[in-house]
Design a protein around this motif. Sequence first.
Motif, short mmCIF file in Angstrom:
data_model
loop_
_atom_site.label_atom_id
_atom_site.label_comp_id
_atom_site.label_asym_id
_atom_site.label_seq_id
_atom_site.Cartn_x
_atom_site.Cartn_y
_atom_site.Cartn_z
N ASP A 38 0.89 -0.75 -0.54
CA ASP A 38 -0.24 -0.13 0.17
C ASP A 38 0.91 1.49 -0.16
OD1 ASP A 38 1.07 0.41 2.41
OD2 ASP A 38 -1.12 -0.11 3.62
N ALA A 39 0.61 2.08 -0.36
CA ALA A 39 1.49 4.12 -0.05
C ALA A 39 1.46 3.89 1.31
CB ALA A 39 0.00 4.83 -0.68
N ASP A 40 1.65 3.24 2.45
CA ASP A 40 2.14 4.04 3.27
C ASP A 40 3.13 3.04 3.37
OD1 ASP A 40 0.54 5.92 4.72
OD2 ASP A 40 -0.96 3.84 5.03
N GLY A 41 3.41 2.21 2.37
CA GLY A 41 4.28 1.02 3.10
C GLY A 41 4.46 -0.43 3.10
N LEU A 42 2.94 -1.25 4.01
CA LEU A 42 2.72 -1.96 4.24
C LEU A 42 2.33 -3.36 3.42
CD1 LEU A 42 1.64 -3.56 6.82
CD2 LEU A 42 -0.33 -3.55 6.34
N LEU A 43 3.48 -4.17 2.71
CA LEU A 43 3.22 -5.64 2.15
C LEU A 43 2.57 -6.39 2.71
CD1 LEU A 43 4.84 -7.02 0.19
CD2 LEU A 43 6.81 -7.92 0.99
N THR A 44 1.35 -6.86 1.83
CA THR A 44 0.92 -7.69 2.16
C THR A 44 1.03 -9.32 1.75
OG1 THR A 44 -0.54 -6.39 3.78
CG2 THR A 44 -1.47 -8.68 2.63
N ILE A 45 1.07 -10.17 2.60
CA ILE A 45 1.66 -11.36 0.96
C ILE A 45 0.31 -12.16 1.16
CG2 ILE A 45 2.94 -12.91 1.02
CD1 ILE A 45 5.55 -10.40 1.71
N GLN A 46 -0.22 -12.66 0.57
CA GLN A 46 -1.45 -13.72 0.91
C GLN A 46 -0.25 -15.20 1.22
OE1 GLN A 46 -4.50 -12.63 1.51
NE2 GLN A 46 -3.62 -10.62 1.52
N PRO A 47 -1.64 -16.12 1.74
CA PRO A 47 -1.68 -18.00 0.98
C PRO A 47 -1.50 -17.65 0.16
CG PRO A 47 -3.12 -17.01 3.02
CD PRO A 47 -3.03 -16.33 2.50
N GLY A 48 -0.88 -18.92 -0.55
CA GLY A 48 -0.53 -19.41 -1.74
C GLY A 48 0.42 -18.65 -2.25
N TYR A 49 1.54 -17.75 -1.71
CA TYR A 49 2.75 -17.42 -2.48
C TYR A 49 3.90 -18.22 -1.79
CZ TYR A 49 6.43 -14.09 -3.09
OH TYR A 49 7.33 -13.02 -3.82
N ALA A 50 5.25 -18.41 -3.18
CA ALA A 50 5.66 -19.39 -3.29
C ALA A 50 6.91 -18.00 -3.42
CB ALA A 50 5.80 -20.31 -4.03
N TRP A 51 8.24 -19.06 -2.64
CA TRP A 51 8.82 -18.41 -2.57
C TRP A 51 10.33 -19.25 -1.86
CZ3 TRP A 51 7.01 -18.84 1.98
CH2 TRP A 51 7.38 -19.33 2.98
N ASP A 52 10.82 -19.06 -3.25
CA ASP A 52 12.48 -19.97 -2.38
C ASP A 52 13.84 -20.61 -1.37
OD1 ASP A 52 14.19 -17.62 -3.42
OD2 ASP A 52 14.96 -18.72 -5.14
N GLY A 53 13.25 -19.41 -0.47
CA GLY A 53 13.90 -19.30 1.03
C GLY A 53 15.11 -18.81 0.43
N PRO A 54 15.73 -18.62 1.92
CA PRO A 54 16.78 -18.25 2.08
C PRO A 54 18.23 -18.79 0.07
CG PRO A 54 16.87 -19.04 3.84
CD PRO A 54 15.38 -19.62 3.12
N SER A 55 18.54 -17.00 -0.32
CA SER A 55 19.77 -18.01 -1.57
C SER A 55 20.66 -17.79 -1.22
CB SER A 55 19.23 -16.72 -3.13
OG SER A 55 17.81 -17.54 -2.74
N GLY A 56 21.63 -18.53 -2.33
CA GLY A 56 23.57 -18.04 -2.03
C GLY A 56 23.78 -20.17 -1.24
N PRO A 57 24.83 -19.20 -0.79
CA PRO A 57 25.93 -20.32 0.27
C PRO A 57 25.14 -19.56 1.42
CG PRO A 57 27.35 -18.62 -0.44
CD PRO A 57 25.93 -18.18 -1.28
N THR A 58 23.91 -20.30 2.08
CA THR A 58 23.53 -20.84 3.33
C THR A 58 22.41 -21.48 4.01
OG1 THR A 58 22.57 -18.34 4.74
CG2 THR A 58 21.70 -19.29 2.68
N LEU A 59 22.17 -21.66 5.01
CA LEU A 59 21.72 -22.79 4.98
C LEU A 59 19.95 -22.11 5.38
CD1 LEU A 59 23.48 -24.47 8.01
CD2 LEU A 59 23.16 -25.10 5.69
N ASP A 60 18.54 -22.51 5.28
CA ASP A 60 17.82 -22.12 5.69
C ASP A 60 17.12 -22.53 6.67
OD1 ASP A 60 17.55 -22.07 2.83
OD2 ASP A 60 15.91 -23.23 2.14
N THR A 61 17.67 -21.59 7.85
CA THR A 61 17.40 -21.19 8.97
C THR A 61 16.09 -20.86 8.99
OG1 THR A 61 18.54 -19.39 9.84
CG2 THR A 61 19.69 -22.25 9.86
N PRO A 62 15.87 -21.25 10.92
CA PRO A 62 14.19 -20.42 11.30
C PRO A 62 14.79 -18.75 11.06
CG PRO A 62 14.58 -21.89 12.56
CD PRO A 62 15.89 -22.59 12.04
N SER A 63 15.36 -18.53 11.63
CA SER A 63 15.94 -17.29 11.63
C SER A 63 15.81 -16.16 10.27
CB SER A 63 16.92 -16.64 12.31
OG SER A 63 18.07 -17.36 11.76
#
Length: 132
Positions: A38-63
């Motif tokens: 939105d115009a105030d900068g609030l990003l809302t991500i809906q259920p079903g959105y797919a992403w590839d997680g952390p990229s690069g030489p790293t581990l997909d950790t909870p943090s």
Amino acid sequence: MIRYQRRRRYKYTLTSTYACPTGLSPARPIKRHYLQLDADGLLTIQPGYAWDGPSGPTLDTPSFMRGSLVHDALYQLMREGDLPGEARRRADELLREICLAAGMWPPRAQYVYWFVRRFGARHARDQTRCAP
């Protein structure tokens, strides 16, 4: 004319709505199927959105998961031409901030930030193509 983009495979799918203030202020609200900024900068991500997680030489950790979700969503908005390339610095800063808030070790968060600043530009470029 058609507008299209190549896609790649993703590892994770969001199962609940997530909202995050970004500090970005688009000239007009951005509405995509799974993403809204939105115009105030609030990003809302809906259920079903797919992403590839952390990229690069790293581990997909909870943090790292929440930060990678927001970062990937903002980079997607840049690739689709909804956000200008100048938003990339804020997206990268926000990744570091979210990871630190989630308990990531500060030197690792700084490394993550350095990595996306150094290697992330090509992933944020507008990738919209046209064909007759």
